[in-house]
Scaffold this motif. Structure first.
Motif, PDB file in Angstrom:
ATOM      1  N   VAL A 185       0.840  -1.229   0.085  1.00  0.00           N
ATOM      2  CA  VAL A 185       0.073  -0.205   0.019  1.00  0.00           C
ATOM      3  C   VAL A 185       0.961   1.312  -0.144  1.00  0.00           C
ATOM      4  CG1 VAL A 185      -1.823   1.223   1.246  1.00  0.00           C
ATOM      5  CG2 VAL A 185      -1.850  -1.376   1.337  1.00  0.00           C
ATOM      6  N   ALA A 186       0.564   2.178  -0.835  1.00  0.00           N
ATOM      7  CA  ALA A 186       1.553   3.571  -0.664  1.00  0.00           C
ATOM      8  C   ALA A 186       0.370   4.468  -0.224  1.00  0.00           C
ATOM      9  CB  ALA A 186       1.611   4.043  -2.116  1.00  0.00           C
ATOM     10  N   MET A 187       0.733   5.260   0.691  1.00  0.00           N
ATOM     11  CA  MET A 187       0.014   6.419   1.495  1.00  0.00           C
ATOM     12  C   MET A 187       0.678   7.624   0.925  1.00  0.00           C
ATOM     13  SD  MET A 187      -2.455   7.063   3.642  1.00  0.00           S
ATOM     14  CE  MET A 187      -2.959   8.805   2.951  1.00  0.00           C
ATOM     15  N   VAL A 188       0.001   8.501   0.120  1.00  0.00           N
ATOM     16  CA  VAL A 188       0.355   9.540  -0.352  1.00  0.00           C
ATOM     17  C   VAL A 188      -0.025  10.727   0.381  1.00  0.00           C
ATOM     18  CG1 VAL A 188       0.655  10.948  -2.330  1.00  0.00           C
ATOM     19  CG2 VAL A 188       0.477   8.788  -2.580  1.00  0.00           C
ATOM     20  N   GLY A 189       0.684  11.124   0.992  1.00  0.00           N
ATOM     21  CA  GLY A 189       0.520  12.522   2.186  1.00  0.00           C
ATOM     22  C   GLY A 189       0.532  12.109   3.449  1.00  0.00           C
ATOM     23  N   THR A 190       1.154  13.050   4.316  1.00  0.00           N
ATOM     24  CA  THR A 190       1.239  12.856   5.716  1.00  0.00           C
ATOM     25  C   THR A 190       0.625  14.075   6.578  1.00  0.00           C
ATOM     26  OG1 THR A 190       3.388  13.972   5.713  1.00  0.00           O
ATOM     27  CG2 THR A 190       3.311  11.654   5.638  1.00  0.00           C
ATOM     28  N   GLY A 191      -0.673  14.110   6.123  1.00  0.00           N
ATOM     29  CA  GLY A 191      -1.548  15.234   6.947  1.00  0.00           C
ATOM     30  C   GLY A 191      -2.091  14.613   8.104  1.00  0.00           C
ATOM     31  N   ALA A 192      -3.353  15.322   8.451  1.00  0.00           N
ATOM     32  CA  ALA A 192      -4.118  14.982   9.701  1.00  0.00           C
ATOM     33  C   ALA A 192      -4.960  13.573   9.449  1.00  0.00           C
ATOM     34  CB  ALA A 192      -5.140  15.915   9.911  1.00  0.00           C
ATOM     35  N   SER A 193      -5.447  13.346   8.078  1.00  0.00           N
ATOM     36  CA  SER A 193      -6.001  11.941   7.742  1.00  0.00           C
ATOM     37  C   SER A 193      -5.022  10.824   7.835  1.00  0.00           C
ATOM     38  CB  SER A 193      -6.738  12.288   6.723  1.00  0.00           C
ATOM     39  OG  SER A 193      -7.774  13.037   6.456  1.00  0.00           O
ATOM     40  N   ARG A 204      -1.824  -4.243   9.131  1.00  0.00           N
ATOM     41  CA  ARG A 204      -2.389  -5.234   8.350  1.00  0.00           C
ATOM     42  C   ARG A 204      -1.738  -5.327   6.870  1.00  0.00           C
ATOM     43  NH1 ARG A 204      -7.611  -3.501   6.666  1.00  0.00           N
ATOM     44  NH2 ARG A 204      -7.286  -1.240   7.562  1.00  0.00           N
ATOM     45  N   ALA A 205      -1.050  -4.044   6.254  1.00  0.00           N
ATOM     46  CA  ALA A 205      -0.557  -4.054   5.235  1.00  0.00           C
ATOM     47  C   ALA A 205       0.889  -5.077   5.195  1.00  0.00           C
ATOM     48  CB  ALA A 205      -0.048  -2.594   4.809  1.00  0.00           C
ATOM     49  N   GLY A 206       0.937  -5.586   3.864  1.00  0.00           N
ATOM     50  CA  GLY A 206       2.143  -6.407   3.862  1.00  0.00           C
ATOM     51  C   GLY A 206       3.324  -5.297   3.623  1.00  0.00           C
ATOM     52  N   ARG A 207       3.133  -4.302   3.085  1.00  0.00           N
ATOM     53  CA  ARG A 207       4.243  -3.311   3.056  1.00  0.00           C
ATOM     54  C   ARG A 207       3.690  -1.956   2.733  1.00  0.00           C
ATOM     55  NH1 ARG A 207       9.606  -2.573   4.243  1.00  0.00           N
ATOM     56  NH2 ARG A 207      10.369  -0.856   3.026  1.00  0.00           N
ATOM     57  N   SER A 337      13.625   7.192  -6.679  1.00  0.00           N
ATOM     58  CA  SER A 337      13.386   5.840  -6.202  1.00  0.00           C
ATOM     59  C   SER A 337      11.959   5.234  -6.777  1.00  0.00           C
ATOM     60  CB  SER A 337      13.427   5.619  -4.638  1.00  0.00           C
ATOM     61  OG  SER A 337      12.434   6.489  -4.261  1.00  0.00           O
ATOM     62  N   GLU A 338      12.105   3.789  -6.995  1.00  0.00           N
ATOM     63  CA  GLU A 338      10.955   3.306  -7.451  1.00  0.00           C
ATOM     64  C   GLU A 338      10.326   2.199  -6.411  1.00  0.00           C
ATOM     65  OE1 GLU A 338      11.822   1.176 -11.131  1.00  0.00           O
ATOM     66  OE2 GLU A 338      12.398   3.204 -12.237  1.00  0.00           O
ATOM     67  N   HIS A 339       8.952   2.051  -6.562  1.00  0.00           N
ATOM     68  CA  HIS A 339       8.349   1.505  -5.495  1.00  0.00           C
ATOM     69  C   HIS A 339       7.112   0.508  -6.060  1.00  0.00           C
ATOM     70  CE1 HIS A 339      10.554   3.774  -2.425  1.00  0.00           C
ATOM     71  NE2 HIS A 339      10.343   4.799  -3.267  1.00  0.00           N
ATOM     72  N   GLU A 340       6.907  -0.682  -6.065  1.00  0.00           N
ATOM     73  CA  GLU A 340       6.104  -1.367  -6.530  1.00  0.00           C
ATOM     74  C   GLU A 340       4.658  -1.428  -5.544  1.00  0.00           C
ATOM     75  OE1 GLU A 340       5.549  -3.317  -9.475  1.00  0.00           O
ATOM     76  OE2 GLU A 340       7.157  -2.206 -10.202  1.00  0.00           O
ATOM     77  N   VAL A 341       3.459  -1.249  -5.885  1.00  0.00           N
ATOM     78  CA  VAL A 341       2.561  -1.263  -4.943  1.00  0.00           C
ATOM     79  C   VAL A 341       1.199  -1.895  -5.559  1.00  0.00           C
ATOM     80  CG1 VAL A 341       3.431   0.766  -3.566  1.00  0.00           C
ATOM     81  CG2 VAL A 341       1.608   1.146  -5.475  1.00  0.00           C
ATOM     82  N   ASP A 342       0.481  -2.190  -4.777  1.00  0.00           N
ATOM     83  CA  ASP A 342      -0.957  -2.783  -5.136  1.00  0.00           C
ATOM     84  C   ASP A 342      -2.120  -1.547  -5.116  1.00  0.00           C
ATOM     85  OD1 ASP A 342      -0.055  -5.536  -5.494  1.00  0.00           O
ATOM     86  OD2 ASP A 342       0.188  -5.497  -3.344  1.00  0.00           O
TER      87      ASP A 342
END
Length: 513
Positions: A185-193, A204-207, A337-342
């Motif tokens: 899982v990619a989480m884009v952003g580091t704000g309040a949500s 729960r996430a594998g990565r 940098s490169e990151h594989e995500v689902d």
């Protein structure tokens, strides 16, 4: 043979007319409904684009969603809730509270669901608003825009995003049918949500890959369950709940000076935040990436006890350069940098300084509000805009807060709204709009005060600022000061419009009281 009588052509149904049309059924819209009814104004509708009330507390149902303002302060003064389960309540409890307010104050008959406003246009000849919605048309003497700034999600226009084969959604449009367990899982952003979501999904996430453009200052969250005894006491002796609310209010009013006049006073708070990072993140390299280089308070301060441990977990990677493009299932950061995500979850905020409702509202000269605000949003006392008669905002420009409850600001604007409507009636006028001088002077003074706040001097760029760098979101003062500024409508700041004798008032559509 008698001639066949002509069949009468069916007549189009008359467009229903109301005194007030409210846009949105979140805190602002529901609060407007309550205040209108209390003022004896029952001829109104609340136009809601969704199928239930709640506004941002209906739309945001992501894992861990909760308020960062204490529950007893984040509620209407006229609708105390002795049953809050926690000192900082979660989204389900806040939404349930709004449903209860809707029922207790008799707002159901005024609600029109699935009625998204697509256009509102001021009719100069008839001196009223013509409103087009997905559920039909209305005309109204006045409009209350309570659509809110946290209503329309903003997703960055990333190259290649449309080629991503996995799941993509915004935090405010959470897909509860998609199982994140074991996924990359990619989480884009580091704000309040994001600060609330990350601790929930990390186990729960594998990565979990977190794309961070700018780190936030985070303070401990002093949350706890409210005891049965406390609830009983607040229910049986309401004065105790009022006292609790009063203390919470006073503590936040005491903080205002540091934010708006003496940002240097926030150094001690920043030391607490630094110790919080040190306790939650042992890796010095990660700690450095998570430590902001601007003064605390310049951007929104986050509250969490679990955010840093989740970022420091073995299955989490923090990419501190942000996301730049997408190549299939590969996410490419600004550092290459490169990151594989689902799956990609965007916690990238909302259209705040460019509220979409602005493109749908057209004033006396036919210009849209978006055109009027192309150099930056502004209003008189955060409530009215020249060229747009009888358009009243709830949570309008420069009414946001950085340290307290928005419900306090909402109630102040509702007082101003009701005073405006009753004043119009008492002086025999149909509509009002601010003078150019009054609106200009108010905003010049406001931006002068803004220049010394931590939001302007703290060394950051935030979502409080528009594309030109102007802070059009926050109020540079106390909630008490705003309450004083909106206590009464000053007719010297307004031009009054009267309906001519040749323009009879439209017949009002009866609305159940």
């Amino acid at each position: 043979m008698a001639p066949t009588p002509k069949r009468a052509e069916p007549t189009a149904p008359a467009t229903p007319h109301v005194r007030v049309a409210v846009i949105g059924s979140g805190f602002g819209g529901l609060g407007a409904g309550v205040r209108l009814r209390r003022a004896g104004i029952t001829d109104f509708v609340i136009l809601e684009r969704a199928d239930s009330v709640g506004g941002t507390w209906r739309d945001n149902s992501y894992p861990g969603c909760a308020c960062d303002v204490p529950s007893h302060l984040y509620s209407f003064s006229f609708a105390p809730n002795p049953e809050w389960p926690r000192s900082f309540s979660g989204q389900p409890d806040i939404r349930a509270y709004l449903e209860k307010v809707t029922d207790v104050f008799g707002l159901r008959p005024h609600l029109r669901f699935n009625a998204e406003v697509t256009e509102a246009r001021w009719d100069v000849e008839r001196t009223h608003w013509r409103i087009t919605t997905s559920a039909g048309r209305w005309t109204a003497d006045a409009i209350v825009s309570a659509a809110g700034p946290l209503a329309d999600p903003q997703i960055p226009d990333l190259p290649g995003l449309d080629t991503f084969p996995g799941k993509v959604f915004h935090t405010s449009r959470w897909d509860h049918d998609y199982d994140l367990d074991g996924k990359r899982v990619a989480m884009v952003g580091t704000g309040a949500s994001a600060a609330q979501i990350i601790p929930d999904i990390q186990p729960r996430a594998g990565r979990l890959t977190v794309f961070q453009r700018t780190p936030a200052w985070v303070l401990p969250r002093r949350d706890r369950e409210i005891t049965t005894a406390e609830k009983w006491l607040h229910d049986r002796l309401p004065v105790t709940a009022q006292l609790r609310r009063g203390v919470l209010f006073a503590l936040r009013e005491l903080q205002v000076d540091a934010f708006v006049r003496r940002p240097g006073a926030l150094r001690l708070v920043q030391k607490i935040a630094e110790r919080h990072i040190a306790a939650g993140v042992l890796d010095p390299a990660l700690r450095a990436r998570l430590t902001p280089d601007y003064r605390i308070g310049c951007k929104r301060i986050l509250l969490s006890n679990t955010y840093y441990p989740a970022l420091a977990a073995a299955n989490t990677e923090v990419v501190a350069t942000g996301l730049s493009q997408v190549r299939g299932s590969t996410l490419v950061a600004a550092d290459g940098s490169e990151h594989e995500v689902d799956a990609i979850v965007f916690g990238t905020g909302f259209h705040v300084t460019d509220m979409p409702i602005g493109a749908r509202v057209f004033g006396a000269d036919g210009r849209s509000l978006a055109e009027e605000w192309k150099e930056g949003m502004e209003a008189l006392r955060g409530s009215t805009v020249r060229g747009f008669p009888n358009l009243f905002f709830v949570i309008g420009p420069n009414t946001g807060l950085g340290n307290s409850s928005m419900i306090l600001m909402i109630e102040s604007q509702l007082n101003y709204l009701v005073d405006a409507l009753t004043t119009l009636e008492s002086v025999g006028a149909t509509a009002m709009q601010p003078t150019a001088r009054a609106q200009r002077q108010w905003n010049l003074a406001l931006q002068h005060r803004m220049s010394r706040t931590v939001w302007s001097t703290g060394g950051c760029t935030s979502w409080y600022q528009d594309a030109g760098g102007k802070n059009t979101v926050l109020w540079p003062g106390s909630t008490t000061g705003f309450r004083r500024a909106t206590r009464r409508v000053d007719l010297a700041e307004y031009e009054l419009i009267k309906r001519t004798a040749a323009e009879p008032a439209p017949h009002a559509q009866e609305v159940l009281a």
